[in-house]
Design an enzyme around this catalytic site. Structure first.
Site, PDB file in Angstrom:
ATOM      1  N   TYR A  97       0.772  -1.213   0.038  1.00  2.40           N
ATOM      2  CA  TYR A  97      -0.106   0.024   0.000  1.00  2.40           C
ATOM      3  C   TYR A  97       0.979   1.127  -0.125  1.00  2.40           C
ATOM      4  O   TYR A  97       2.006   1.188   0.521  1.00  2.40           O
ATOM      5  CB  TYR A  97      -0.926   0.076   1.243  1.00  2.40           C
ATOM      6  CG  TYR A  97      -0.176  -0.028   2.583  1.00  2.40           C
ATOM      7  CD1 TYR A  97      -0.250   1.562   3.172  1.00  2.40           C
ATOM      8  CD2 TYR A  97       0.073  -1.164   3.212  1.00  2.40           C
ATOM      9  CE1 TYR A  97       0.697   1.615   4.219  1.00  2.40           C
ATOM     10  CE2 TYR A  97       0.920  -0.768   4.380  1.00  2.40           C
ATOM     11  CZ  TYR A  97       0.981   0.494   4.970  1.00  2.40           C
ATOM     12  OH  TYR A  97       1.630   0.450   6.125  1.00  2.40           O
ATOM     13  N   CYS A  98       0.127   2.436  -0.623  1.00  6.34           N
ATOM     14  CA  CYS A  98       0.870   3.623  -0.568  1.00  6.34           C
ATOM     15  C   CYS A  98      -0.172   4.701  -0.731  1.00  6.34           C
ATOM     16  O   CYS A  98      -1.302   4.284  -0.610  1.00  6.34           O
ATOM     17  CB  CYS A  98       2.042   3.648  -1.670  1.00  6.34           C
ATOM     18  SG  CYS A  98       1.341   3.468  -3.401  1.00  6.34           S
ATOM     19  N   THR A  99       0.176   6.126  -0.787  1.00  5.74           N
ATOM     20  CA  THR A  99      -0.728   7.148  -0.597  1.00  5.74           C
ATOM     21  C   THR A  99      -2.013   6.900  -1.636  1.00  5.74           C
ATOM     22  O   THR A  99      -3.061   6.764  -1.216  1.00  5.74           O
ATOM     23  CB  THR A  99      -0.166   8.544  -0.889  1.00  5.74           C
ATOM     24  OG1 THR A  99       1.088   8.500   0.150  1.00  5.74           O
ATOM     25  CG2 THR A  99      -0.883   9.535  -0.700  1.00  5.74           C
TER      26      THR A  99
END
Length: 303
Positions: A183-185
């Site tokens: 996951y990331c922004t």
């Protein structure tokens, strides 16, 4: 009313320089501010402005071949959260070192990346497999200090360029056979990271469609995410509800905080977590005592 748009699209561009010039002209005509990167692999941007102007931007950008299905994420904010309108042609959409040799793209996006999961599917995966699901943070380590998925693995990365070395170490051998959810922004970094992980022996890799932003929109602070989200404009951090937990700790007093400040050492300029009380003491705007000693020693040698 003003808003901010976050978006990316991996698709082959035969003339990224022409796309850069077109995007700059389009944004200037609509009085938008923000940052856009263009490469041979596609487009990555964050822009702010009046809602009607943003809608016109969305409509125009979707007319570009390969961008019809681009997903735009809306966020609270304004054009004044950005100093200017910057559009740049870069070798990479995300700043991994030489990552353009790590993956290829076609009209459907990154080839060989992780399986996309909608927020609901993320929760369903965890409900079904429990501890066999591992969340893997695809951001820089300082971002995870104020917000992350519960029990997530947080790599030791100061910049995106550190990820390849991290993945090629033996630190994560014990999770290579598990279900790994990156996951990331907004999702863009995980497009690349998931492909890099699969090339390095991770068997079952997923990515959250739309990233933390879309998950937070779906579940607020009642899901698997906890804390604040670091963003890279004048807002610094955002939350998904009034119930957001504060998980960050002040560098000096260990009190709860999500406030980042730049270290007072110009040679350092690292982001420091510091609570409002400690922030009022100018002497405490140094990173740590070690940081202070390190930079004082450098100045002594230089003298």
């Amino acid at each position: 009313m003003q808003k901010i748009l976050l978006y990316y699209k991996f698709t082959p561009l035969s003339d990224p320089e022409a796309v850069k010039l077109w995007q700059k002209s389009l944004c200037d005509s609509l009085n938008l501010k923000g940052r856009i990167l263009v490469s041979k692999h596609g487009l990555n941007g964050t822009v702010g402005g009046e809602v009607d102007d943003l809608k016109a931007y969305v409509k125009a950008t979707k007319q570009l071949p390969g961008f019809k299905d681009i997903v735009f994420k809306w966020s609270d904010g304004s054009r004044d959260d950005f100093p200017r309108m910057s559009v740049k042609h870069r070798r990479e959409l995300v700043g991994f070192q030489n990552s353009e040799d790590e993956f290829d793209v076609n009209m459907d996006g990154v080839i060989g990346g992780g399986t996309h999961l909608k927020p609901k599917q993320v929760n369903e995966l965890v409900e079904k497999y429990g501890d066999d699901v591992v969340f893997f943070d695809g951001r820089n380590a300082h971002e995870a200090k104020i917000g992350k998925f519960k029990n997530a693995v947080v790599p030791n990365t100061n910049t995106s360029r550190d990820f390849i070395a991290e993945l090629e170490s033996d630190k994560y051998d014990d999770i290579k056979d598990k279900k790994v959810v990156t996951y990331c922004t907004g999702g863009i970094r995980c497009e690349v990271i998931s492909a890099m992980m699969k090339k390095r022996g991770f068997k079952d890799v997923y990515q959250i469609d739309g990233g933390i932003v879309k998950y937070g929109e779906a579940y607020g602070d009642d899901g698997l995410w906890e804390g604040h989200l670091r963003v890279f404009d004048d807002r610094m951090t955002v939350t998904f509800s009034d119930d957001a937990k504060t998980i960050g700790e002040c560098t000096h007093c260990s009190g709860k905080t999500s406030n980042f400040e730049n270290c007072a050492h110009t040679e350092c300029n690292d982001l420091v977590l510091i609570c409002e009380n400690c922030k009022e003491n100018p002497d405490l705007l140094f990173h740590t005592a070690i940081c202070k000693e390190k930079h004082e020693a450098k100045r002594a040698v230089a003298a």
